[in-house]
Write a protein that holds these residues in place. Structure first.
Motif, PDB file in Angstrom:
ATOM      1  N   GLU A  97       0.832  -1.362  -0.099  1.00  0.00           N
ATOM      2  CA  GLU A  97      -0.025  -0.123   0.155  1.00  0.00           C
ATOM      3  C   GLU A  97       0.817   1.232  -0.025  1.00  0.00           C
ATOM      4  N   ALA A 110      -4.964   0.905  -4.254  1.00  0.00           N
ATOM      5  CA  ALA A 110      -3.660   0.522  -3.301  1.00  0.00           C
ATOM      6  C   ALA A 110      -4.027  -0.224  -2.175  1.00  0.00           C
ATOM      7  N   ARG A 111      -5.284   0.114  -1.364  1.00  0.00           N
ATOM      8  CA  ARG A 111      -5.911  -0.709  -0.316  1.00  0.00           C
ATOM      9  C   ARG A 111      -6.062  -1.974  -0.937  1.00  0.00           C
ATOM     10  N   ALA A 114      -3.258  -4.212  -1.321  1.00  0.00           N
ATOM     11  CA  ALA A 114      -2.738  -4.759  -0.001  1.00  0.00           C
ATOM     12  C   ALA A 114      -3.679  -5.828   0.524  1.00  0.00           C
TER      13      ALA A 114
END
Length: 210
Positions: A97, A110-111, A114
């Protein structure tokens, strides 16, 4: 290596990265350095390439294959054979992330990358998560290898854990393998399950018997 770097750059662009190509190439190079660390015997660039090959082959089964490709790059970005529990996966998810954010990838993407990385701790996914299923299935593809490939895999894993006494290693390894066998199916996506499930279970059972 050039094709790997190009693949990372393309996936990052598709996920919304806003930095220049030079920064994306540099990020890929940094990740490849991590995948080449001396403590790695199985979790190497070869494993990364193998996971990406499966993602590329079956990417049409996932709604966001670019996220899965990025998660493949990140899923063992942090790898310490001496780490306890799922520390490597948690740290790799956090690392993913952070790195993707520095590359300008939108926070939501990005989350999500992750989150995908974190799934590789136990390879258990919720229903209706084809992105997660593809990543986990790709990560476990090695279990369905032929006798030679499976033997090389188990030997490499043992070398990574050379610091662990044999009896302790066998006990820990058996726990991991039995947990895989207890999953409703090792592979979640139907085409991969049809191809690999029987062979993987046979390989695991044979290893446990040995």
């Amino acid at each position: 290596m050039e094709n790997l770097v190009e693949g990372f750059r393309d996936a990052a662009r598709q996920a919304g990265a806003t930095v220049g190509d030079d920064d994306l190439v540099a990020a890929a190079g940094y990740l490849l350095q991590r995948w080449s660390e001396p403590q790695r015997q199985y979790h190497t660039v070869s494993h990364l390439q193998a996971v990406l090959d499966v993602v590329d082959q079956f990417g049409q089964l996932a709604p966001h294959p670019e996220r899965v490709r990025l998660a493949a790059w990140m899923h063992d970005a942090v790898y310490d054979p001496r780490a306890l529990g799922d520390a490597n996966e948690r740290d790799s998810a956090e690392f993913a992330e952070g790195l993707l954010s520095t590359l300008g990838v939108p926070d939501g993407n990005a989350r999500e990358v992750a989150r995908l990385v974190s799934l590789t701790a136990g390879h258990a996914t919720e229903e209706d998560d084809p992105d997660g299923e593809l990543l986990c299935d790709a990560d476990l593809a090695v279990l369905a290898g032929d006798d030679d490939a499976y033997g090389k895999y188990t030997a490499a894993i043992r070398r990574e854990y050379a610091h662990v006494p044999e009896a302790d290693f066998r006990a820990g390894r058996a726990q991991v393998l039995k947990a895989l066998l207890e999953l409703p199916s090792i592979y979640r996506l139907e085409p991969l399950r049809e191809q690999w499930e029987e062979r993987a279970r046979r390989n695991i059972a044979k290893e446990l018997e040995g």
